[in-house]
Design a protein around this motif. Structure first.
Motif, PDB file in Angstrom:
ATOM      1  N   VAL A 102       0.613  -1.163   6.312  1.00 14.74           N
ATOM      2  CA  VAL A 102      -0.708  -0.587   6.582  1.00 14.74           C
ATOM      3  C   VAL A 102      -1.517  -1.350   7.634  1.00 14.74           C
ATOM      4  O   VAL A 102      -2.625  -0.946   7.959  1.00 14.74           O
ATOM      5  CB  VAL A 102      -1.547  -0.489   5.288  1.00 14.74           C
ATOM      6  CG1 VAL A 102      -0.886   0.437   4.304  1.00 14.74           C
ATOM      7  CG2 VAL A 102      -1.777  -1.854   4.671  1.00 14.74           C
ATOM      8  N   TYR A 109      -7.800  -5.028   2.639  1.00 13.76           N
ATOM      9  CA  TYR A 109      -6.998  -3.877   3.038  1.00 13.76           C
ATOM     10  C   TYR A 109      -5.579  -3.952   2.458  1.00 13.76           C
ATOM     11  O   TYR A 109      -4.877  -2.946   2.405  1.00 13.76           O
ATOM     12  CB  TYR A 109      -6.936  -3.820   4.565  1.00 13.76           C
ATOM     13  CG  TYR A 109      -6.807  -2.419   5.108  1.00 13.76           C
ATOM     14  CD1 TYR A 109      -7.851  -1.504   4.977  1.00 13.76           C
ATOM     15  CD2 TYR A 109      -5.642  -1.984   5.732  1.00 13.76           C
ATOM     16  CE1 TYR A 109      -7.731  -0.223   5.459  1.00 13.76           C
ATOM     17  CE2 TYR A 109      -5.526  -0.702   6.229  1.00 13.76           C
ATOM     18  CZ  TYR A 109      -6.577   0.179   6.091  1.00 13.76           C
ATOM     19  OH  TYR A 109      -6.463   1.459   6.559  1.00 13.76           O
ATOM     20  N   CYS A 110      -5.188  -5.155   2.030  1.00 14.73           N
ATOM     21  CA  CYS A 110      -3.802  -5.380   1.590  1.00 14.73           C
ATOM     22  C   CYS A 110      -3.510  -4.623   0.303  1.00 14.73           C
ATOM     23  O   CYS A 110      -4.316  -4.591  -0.617  1.00 14.73           O
ATOM     24  CB  CYS A 110      -3.586  -6.874   1.387  1.00 14.73           C
ATOM     25  SG  CYS A 110      -2.010  -7.296   0.666  1.00 14.73           S
ATOM     26  N   LEU A 111      -2.313  -4.013   0.262  1.00 13.24           N
ATOM     27  CA  LEU A 111      -1.895  -3.258  -0.924  1.00 13.24           C
ATOM     28  C   LEU A 111      -1.318  -4.154  -2.004  1.00 13.24           C
ATOM     29  O   LEU A 111      -1.242  -3.774  -3.159  1.00 13.24           O
ATOM     30  CB  LEU A 111      -0.774  -2.274  -0.557  1.00 13.24           C
ATOM     31  CG  LEU A 111      -0.954  -1.233   0.507  1.00 13.24           C
ATOM     32  CD1 LEU A 111       0.390  -0.592   0.783  1.00 13.24           C
ATOM     33  CD2 LEU A 111      -1.904  -0.189   0.006  1.00 13.24           C
ATOM     34  N   GLY A 112      -0.826  -5.318  -1.576  1.00  9.60           N
ATOM     35  CA  GLY A 112      -0.105  -6.168  -2.511  1.00  9.60           C
ATOM     36  C   GLY A 112       1.320  -5.709  -2.758  1.00  9.60           C
ATOM     37  O   GLY A 112       1.819  -5.838  -3.865  1.00  9.60           O
ATOM     38  N   CYS A 113       1.983  -5.171  -1.725  1.00 12.55           N
ATOM     39  CA  CYS A 113       3.360  -4.687  -1.912  1.00 12.55           C
ATOM     40  C   CYS A 113       4.372  -5.817  -1.834  1.00 12.55           C
ATOM     41  O   CYS A 113       5.514  -5.648  -2.228  1.00 12.55           O
ATOM     42  CB  CYS A 113       3.703  -3.604  -0.896  1.00 12.55           C
ATOM     43  SG  CYS A 113       3.904  -4.196   0.804  1.00 12.55           S
ATOM     44  N   VAL A 127      -3.306  -9.754  -3.834  1.00 13.32           N
ATOM     45  CA  VAL A 127      -3.010  -9.436  -2.436  1.00 13.32           C
ATOM     46  C   VAL A 127      -2.259 -10.620  -1.840  1.00 13.32           C
ATOM     47  O   VAL A 127      -2.231 -11.695  -2.424  1.00 13.32           O
ATOM     48  CB  VAL A 127      -4.289  -9.173  -1.614  1.00 13.32           C
ATOM     49  CG1 VAL A 127      -4.956  -7.901  -2.060  1.00 13.32           C
ATOM     50  CG2 VAL A 127      -5.237 -10.356  -1.718  1.00 13.32           C
ATOM     51  N   LEU A 149       2.508  -2.160  -7.019  1.00 13.09           N
ATOM     52  CA  LEU A 149       1.502  -2.603  -6.047  1.00 13.09           C
ATOM     53  C   LEU A 149       0.404  -3.421  -6.717  1.00 13.09           C
ATOM     54  O   LEU A 149       0.010  -3.144  -7.842  1.00 13.09           O
ATOM     55  CB  LEU A 149       0.850  -1.400  -5.366  1.00 13.09           C
ATOM     56  CG  LEU A 149       1.660  -0.629  -4.332  1.00 13.09           C
ATOM     57  CD1 LEU A 149       0.813   0.468  -3.735  1.00 13.09           C
ATOM     58  CD2 LEU A 149       2.159  -1.556  -3.240  1.00 13.09           C
ATOM     59  N   GLY A 150      -0.102  -4.405  -5.982  1.00 14.60           N
ATOM     60  CA  GLY A 150      -1.236  -5.159  -6.498  1.00 14.60           C
ATOM     61  C   GLY A 150      -2.498  -4.315  -6.512  1.00 14.60           C
ATOM     62  O   GLY A 150      -3.355  -4.460  -7.365  1.00 14.60           O
ATOM     63  N   GLU A 158      -3.745   4.236   2.171  1.00 14.71           N
ATOM     64  CA  GLU A 158      -3.761   3.607   3.495  1.00 14.71           C
ATOM     65  C   GLU A 158      -2.434   3.817   4.222  1.00 14.71           C
ATOM     66  O   GLU A 158      -2.387   3.860   5.449  1.00 14.71           O
ATOM     67  CB  GLU A 158      -4.023   2.103   3.356  1.00 14.71           C
ATOM     68  CG  GLU A 158      -5.451   1.772   2.962  1.00 14.71           C
ATOM     69  CD  GLU A 158      -5.608   0.311   2.556  1.00 14.71           C
ATOM     70  OE1 GLU A 158      -4.638  -0.448   2.662  1.00 14.71           O
ATOM     71  OE2 GLU A 158      -6.715  -0.050   2.117  1.00 14.71           O
ATOM     72  N   THR A 216      -3.289   4.817   7.870  1.00 12.89           N
ATOM     73  CA  THR A 216      -2.986   3.885   8.959  1.00 12.89           C
ATOM     74  C   THR A 216      -1.572   3.350   8.815  1.00 12.89           C
ATOM     75  O   THR A 216      -1.376   2.169   8.580  1.00 12.89           O
ATOM     76  CB  THR A 216      -3.973   2.706   8.971  1.00 12.89           C
ATOM     77  OG1 THR A 216      -3.901   2.040   7.701  1.00 12.89           O
ATOM     78  CG2 THR A 216      -5.382   3.136   9.227  1.00 12.89           C
TER      79      THR A 216
END
Lengths: 200, 254, 385
Positions: free
Chosen positions: B141, B158-162, B182, C68-69, C76, C80
């Motif tokens: 992202v 903005y981080c998804l933590g994937c 994150v 996911l965290g 997103e 993006t």
């Protein structure tokens, strides 16, 4: 004509796609952060947010602004290149969290409309209020051993001792002045009265 | 000691500016910083490192690094005599060679070594702020990126933590923050270097084994250093454009 | 071991994810055999394969979301998407495959039944079918002929899409140069073929099970044909995996010592014993016997069932060894960690079991809603009207 009539259901399905795509475009327009893509594929505003993190190590220049006497002494000794906070720790030490007054109903209401400023990082600000806020003096027995305990992994030229053999458990500042640790001729192990000299 | 004199001194311009910069909440308050004028990196001088762990502790204090995770850490290598006689003999080499330890990231120093044979040395590690960073490449992202001044940063809002970036980093420099959920990593003390300060680890290093370098600044002593020393990066075969430069790096370090 | 590497980043849920998408891709390929390659013998499984693919595809993003965290930020990926990230493509490939391929193809194939059912059923069900008709009840022979043509084209597009869906999952792992256990250009190809093995085996077992449950006789011509395809694709899959293995052993690069140790210790049971011996070689031998020896029907059916189940286990072990195995060694090649699966956490065993069973529940609902059995569809208009 009848081809279109018989394929009418397909256009309905396609219409759903077009509709979904349009909704996606509209939502995307509102959801993507404004600064996204300013410098690259990321949110440019993040740079400022990361840069806004409060610093805790003030840098030796800040200390030297007041403690010029120590800086002078240090610059002549072996510890000339050891920065103040390397031993004394960060100038801003986090305070233990104390019971903060709970916001009243009105304050909470205001906070809903106008987000309150980020809370002050509860830090000891010795530099702002030197008289009342004083950093803790480090314990030389622990502090010096961290660097000067003998180890084969350390560079050969680096001064290192086995603390138990070297000082018999006496604090290092009995003999050495941490700001200029070379052996002072006057400071013999028996001159315990001198002990406080190092921290003066 | 005259406290009044000190209180006066604090109002002197130099100290006052230092204060304002330190306390500045927003980058606009540090107006002299232009991103395009800098290209940050770090020089790590291995022969100077004494493994005291000051950098690890300073980093944790400065950046609120959670316990058990590390933005920087120190490893102690022990290369045995056998290994030195049989360099790079990967097929018959005992699995324990070289022996690397990093107890709690080296935060509280290292145990006294018992085996005097072979050679020992310390290797501080941190994010290499790669110019061609594999971690920013894989972020789905755009939550992690190489800033225009060469620092690899994470946008934690903005981080998804994937955790894909954690997998992609060849150096093990990233982790998922246990509370924020994150990605988290070394920011090269971005909040400090943008205000003219050095990083917390460099500030706290007693021997000068770590030095913040600005490769775009013609006055930076790094240029002279690079001309006169053999400098290496970690895992050059990964072609990541790493900007943490190691002086005196042993071939066994990975 | 670098200190940040001690805990694993990707848990059993990320093992499930490629497993489930693999079943989707494989089931779809089986369905396309009927459509594009006109393998008439396996016609009875066509619709079942499509519904299986759909129900598994609906579950596919769930393990990712749970892992996911910040699941709330997952949109997103659509807003993006990062062009250099393999993972960013997930959202688009997934949506494309779900809507433009599977749902569209199933809708086209079932449209006549949907229209008929929307007229014959009552209550909420009637409303559901009405919505599914999209307000068009045109089932003239000409419109159905158009549907059939369009459906053929959709399947044609669907095959590369299925390859893309699963190949990209392989690429997510194969493109990580930091991890020598993953980094391999063969990874996407191995993933696609293992996906086909698992999907075909899965649909075969589902077909046998559902037929038995309905008290009907299994069409032996159909399962014979499926088993034959399973056998050949399995051979390709096995060859690719062995090619990868031999290549690693022969090249013996800097990671070899570390990986070799891992395969002989922690990964010995899941990799050598379960994946290769039990999950690949045993079903291959069984299928080989059914291909060369003339066996009675009942024996063949049992052998197919056993090899199908073993293949599913083997492919699951393969996903496990890739995802978990790739995180057990240090990227410094000096040191190892272990994976302990939790039981009741967000990424624990119970959630994993639930997510494995969930597609079957979805399938049950879909089968109730859109019966895939050929005898129903073939004769539906007669008793219906």
């Amino acid at each position: 004509m009848s081809v279109f009539k018989d394929a009418g259901h397909l256009f309905r399905f396609a219409g759903l796609f077009v509709l979904a795509f349009l909704i996606f475009l509209v939502v995307r327009h509102y959801v993507v952060p404004k600064s996204f893509g300013q410098y690259g594929h990321y949110r440019a505003a993040a740079l400022g947010e990361i840069a806004a993190h409060p610093a805790k190590f003030a840098g030796h220049e800040t200390c030297e602004g007041c403690h010029s006497d120590v800086a002078d002494k240090k610059s002549k000794g072996k510890h000339a290149h050891v920065n103040c906070e390397a031993c004394h720790g960060a100038l801003f030490q986090p305070l233990p969290v104390t019971g903060q007054p709970k916001p009243n109903l009105y304050e909470r209401f205001v906070a809903l409309i106008v987000p309150p400023a980020p809370p002050d990082p509860l830090l000891l600000r010795h530099a702002e209020d030197p008289t009342s806020v004083k950093p803790v003096l480090p314990d030389t027995t622990v502090l010096c051993a961290r660097c000067h305990t003998a180890s084969t992994a350390k560079p050969k030229g680096f001064p290192q001792v086995v603390p138990a053999d070297h000082s018999n458990g006496m604090p290092c500042d009995t003999c050495h002045q941490p700001h200029s640790p070379g052996m002072d001729a006057a400071a013999a192990p028996d001159a315990t009265a001198k002990a406080a000299g190092g921290v003066k | 000691m005259n406290l009044n004199r000190r209180q006066m001194l604090i109002l002197l311009p130099a100290a006052a500016i230092a204060w304002k910069a330190v306390l500045a909440g927003t980058p606009e308050e540090a107006p002299n910083y232009t991103m395009s004028d800098h290209w940050w990196g770090m020089l790590i001088d291995i022969p100077k490192c004494i493994g005291c762990g000051n950098c690890v502790r300073a980093c944790q204090t400065e950046n609120n690094v959670p316990d058990g995770y590390f933005r920087t850490w120190v490893e102690r290598y022990h290369v045995s005599d056998w290994e030195m006689k049989n360099p790079q003999d990967i097929m018959t080499n005992p699995l324990t060679d070289p022996q690397v330890i990093s107890p709690d990231g080296g935060k509280e120093g290292f145990p006294v070594d018992t085996d005097a044979s072979g050679k020992y040395f310390f290797v501080p590690k941190m994010c290499n702020h790669c110019a061609d960073s594999p971690c920013t490449q894989v972020c789905p992202v755009g939550a992690t990126f190489v800033a225009p001044d060469g620092v690899v940063l994470v946008d934690q809002k903005y981080c998804l933590g994937c955790a894909y970036c954690v997998q992609a980093c060849p150096y093990g420099c990233r982790y998922i923050h246990p509370e924020k959920r994150v990605a988290d990593k070394c920011t090269l003390c971005y909040h400090r270097i943008t205000k003219g300060l050095t990083t917390a680890c460099c500030e706290a290093c007693p021997t000068g084994a770590r030095q913040l370098v600005d490769l775009k600044n013609p006055k930076d002593p790094i240029h002279e250093f690079l001309k006169t020393h053999s400098v290496q990066v970690l895992k050059p075969q990964m072609a990541t454009g790493a900007k943490v430069l190691y002086n005196g790096l042993d071939g066994s370090v990975r | 071991m670098y200190p940040n590497e001690v805990g694993l980043q990707w848990s059993v849920l990320i093992v499930l994810y490629p497993y489930i998408t693999g079943l989707v891709a494989g089931a779809f390929i089986l369905a396309s055999l009927v459509r594009i390659f006109r393998v008439e013998a396996i016609e009875p499984t066509y619709r079942l394969a499509l519904l299986t693919a759909l129900s598994f595809l609906l579950v596919a993003p769930l393990p990712l979301q749970l892992h996911l965290g910040h699941p709330e930020r997952s949109p997103e990926m659509y807003f993006t998407p990062h062009s250099t990230s393999a993972m960013a493509m997930f959202g688009y490939i997934y949506l494309w495959y779900l809507m433009a391929v599977l749902v569209f193809e199933i809708w086209l194939d079932y449209r006549r039944e949907i229209v008929l059912l929307s007229q014959s059923s009552k209550g909420l069900l009637r409303l559901a079918y009405k919505v599914m008709t999209l307000g068009s009840s045109n089932i003239s022979p000409r419109s159905l002929a158009i549907d059939s043509r369009v459906s053929w084209i959709v399947t044609l597009i669907g095959i590369p899409s299925a390859f893309l869906l699963h190949g990209y999952v392989g690429f997510i792992f194969g493109s990580i140069k930091a991890n020598p256990w993953w980094s391999s250009p063969l990874m996407p190809v191995v993933f696609i073929f293992s996906a086909m093995v698992s999907g075909i085996a899965g649909v075969m077992l589902l077909y046998m099970a559902t037929t038995k449950l309905r008290g009907l006789k299994i069409d032996i011509r159909c399962v014979d044909a499926i088993a034959m395809y399973l056998f050949y694709i399995f051979i390709i899959d096995f060859s690719l995996e062995m090619l990868d293995l031999v290549h690693r052993i022969y090249e013996a690069d800097e990671s070899f010592r570390s990986l070799n140790f891992l395969v002989h210790t922690q990964l010995y049971i899941p990799h050598i014993v379960i994946q290769i011996c039990l999950g690949t070689l045993t079903p291959l031998v069984l299928l080989f016997i059914t291909q060369v020896v003339k066996l009675p029907e009942i024996v063949r059916k049992r052998m197919y069932a056993v090899s199908g189940a073993l293949a599913l286990i083997g492919i699951f072990a393969m996903r496990w060894n890739v995802v978990i195995g790739g995180q057990l060694f240090s990227k410094s090649f000096l040191g190892y960690t272990t994976y302990k699966m939790a039981l009741v956490t967000k990424e624990g065993l119970l959630v994993a079991v639930f997510l494995t069973l969930l597609p079957l529940l979805f399938l049950w609902v879909l089968v109730k809603l859109l019966p895939p059995w050929p005898e129903n569809s073939a004769h539906a208009p007669a008793p219906g009207d």
